[in-house]
Design an enzyme around this catalytic site. Sequence first.
Site, PDB file in Angstrom:
ATOM      1  N   ASP A   1      42.360  31.708  43.362  1.00  0.00           N
ATOM      2  CA  ASP A   1      41.198  30.996  42.836  1.00  0.00           C
ATOM      3  C   ASP A   1      41.627  29.685  42.166  1.00  0.00           C
ATOM      4  OD1 ASP A   1      38.544  30.497  42.337  1.00  0.00           O
ATOM      5  OD2 ASP A   1      38.153  32.383  41.312  1.00  0.00           O
ATOM      6  N   HIS A   2      40.679  28.998  41.583  1.00  0.00           N
ATOM      7  CA  HIS A   2      40.874  27.636  41.087  1.00  0.00           C
ATOM      8  C   HIS A   2      41.988  27.529  40.049  1.00  0.00           C
ATOM      9  CE1 HIS A   2      38.864  28.518  37.212  1.00  0.00           C
ATOM     10  NE2 HIS A   2      38.126  29.341  37.950  1.00  0.00           N
ATOM     11  N   GLU A   3      42.724  26.435  40.122  1.00  0.00           N
ATOM     12  CA  GLU A   3      43.697  26.009  39.109  1.00  0.00           C
ATOM     13  C   GLU A   3      44.834  27.002  38.882  1.00  0.00           C
ATOM     14  OE1 GLU A   3      41.371  23.789  35.768  1.00  0.00           O
ATOM     15  OE2 GLU A   3      40.031  25.309  36.638  1.00  0.00           O
TER      16      GLU A   3
END
Length: 214
Positions: A140-142
């Site tokens: 997922d993000h980051e």
Amino acid sequence: MKKYVIWGCAGHAKVVASLIKLQGGIVAAFFDNRDVATVLPDVPVFKGVDGFHAWLKGYGDVSNVTGVVAIGGARGADRIQIQKLFSDSGLQLEPLVHPTALICNTVFLGNGSQVLGQAIVAADSVLGEVCIINHKASVDHECVLGDGVHLAPGATLCGCVHLGDNVMIGAGAVVLPRLSIGANTIVGAGAVVTKDLPEGVVVTGCPARIIRNI
């Protein structure tokens, strides 16, 4: 047609070779430290570093050949070492991405990383060198992944997870958001990581608990 050489002749090498073929590439040679049969008919296997150097001497100019390390499991350190051998020998290095993988345009993929079928890598994530994001795994993000990380099929990293070098996340395991896992740690299949983990341990269960040091 683009030419590749692959280090490894086991199951993961079969996956990588089929992906290269799907993308219209040609595998020129395999390398493995064991005495094993080739993955593809009519493609030779050379044994170990000595075999690699013999192939290199006989092949000539390798500036248009891409080296791929196809060693799965918790062997990130081996992948890093072999990728360095490829790099020092003048082979090209680049990420390998399956056409069904979904990768955001703000993702950074390190050289030699592999993102396999139906995997997802979301916004602003960073993958180090020779990482494997296996089939249907999700980043997922980051998230930030060190070199040599392997997410097995179906593994999930929720947002803002940090993984040290050579971390292995087993099949179907989940790492909850904003957690960090130290280098060389192995998360067993199906585990759910709910807190930060130190380097060099093996964890299993839900919630994940340390069962031994490496």
